[in-house]
Design a protein around this motif. Sequence first.
Motif, PDB file in Angstrom:
ATOM      1  N   ILE A 107      -3.342   0.387  -3.561  1.00  0.00           N
ATOM      2  CA  ILE A 107      -2.942  -1.012  -3.335  1.00  0.00           C
ATOM      3  C   ILE A 107      -2.262  -1.508  -4.593  1.00  0.00           C
ATOM      4  CG2 ILE A 107      -3.712  -3.338  -2.775  1.00  0.00           C
ATOM      5  CD1 ILE A 107      -6.147  -2.083  -1.399  1.00  0.00           C
ATOM      6  N   CYS A 150     -10.777  -2.268   1.594  1.00  0.00           N
ATOM      7  CA  CYS A 150      -9.893  -3.449   1.550  1.00  0.00           C
ATOM      8  C   CYS A 150     -10.078  -4.306   2.793  1.00  0.00           C
ATOM      9  CB  CYS A 150      -8.441  -3.024   1.389  1.00  0.00           C
ATOM     10  SG  CYS A 150      -7.833  -1.907   2.670  1.00  0.00           S
ATOM     11  N   CYS A 186      -3.556   6.356   1.169  1.00  0.00           N
ATOM     12  CA  CYS A 186      -4.759   5.696   1.686  1.00  0.00           C
ATOM     13  C   CYS A 186      -5.641   6.709   2.415  1.00  0.00           C
ATOM     14  CB  CYS A 186      -4.340   4.584   2.644  1.00  0.00           C
ATOM     15  SG  CYS A 186      -5.705   3.859   3.583  1.00  0.00           S
ATOM     16  N   CYS A 245     -10.196  -0.250  -4.259  1.00  0.00           N
ATOM     17  CA  CYS A 245      -9.609   0.915  -3.595  1.00  0.00           C
ATOM     18  C   CYS A 245      -9.894   2.184  -4.399  1.00  0.00           C
ATOM     19  CB  CYS A 245      -8.098   0.723  -3.442  1.00  0.00           C
ATOM     20  SG  CYS A 245      -7.312   2.165  -2.682  1.00  0.00           S
ATOM     21  N   ILE A 248       0.863  -1.177   0.000  1.00  0.00           N
ATOM     22  CA  ILE A 248       0.000   0.000   0.000  1.00  0.00           C
ATOM     23  C   ILE A 248       0.897   1.224   0.000  1.00  0.00           C
ATOM     24  CG2 ILE A 248      -1.791   1.300   1.216  1.00  0.00           C
ATOM     25  CD1 ILE A 248      -2.811  -1.347   2.328  1.00  0.00           C
TER      26      ILE A 248
END
Length: 59
Positions: free
Chosen positions: A55, A15, A9, A50, A5
């Motif tokens: 990812i 996820c 984020c 995502c 990752i």
Amino acid sequence: MKVQIIPGCIACGACVSINPDIFDMDEVAHVNQSKVAGHEDDCRAAAEACPVHVIKIME
Ligand code: SF4
């Protein structure tokens, strides 16, 4: 398969909801690389789900 990752984020939880053994989260999501083997399809699904495409999968 290696799953990473990268920064960015937004902690949406998508996820983690796909596979909480592989992905967990505090401020951002993390990968439990040791749980990836045998669950490659979940990793690919998480990467597709995502919303910010952080990812990264190395087959
Ligand atoms: S799906 Fe993407 S943005 Fe959402 S928690 Fe997982 S890595 Fe973060």
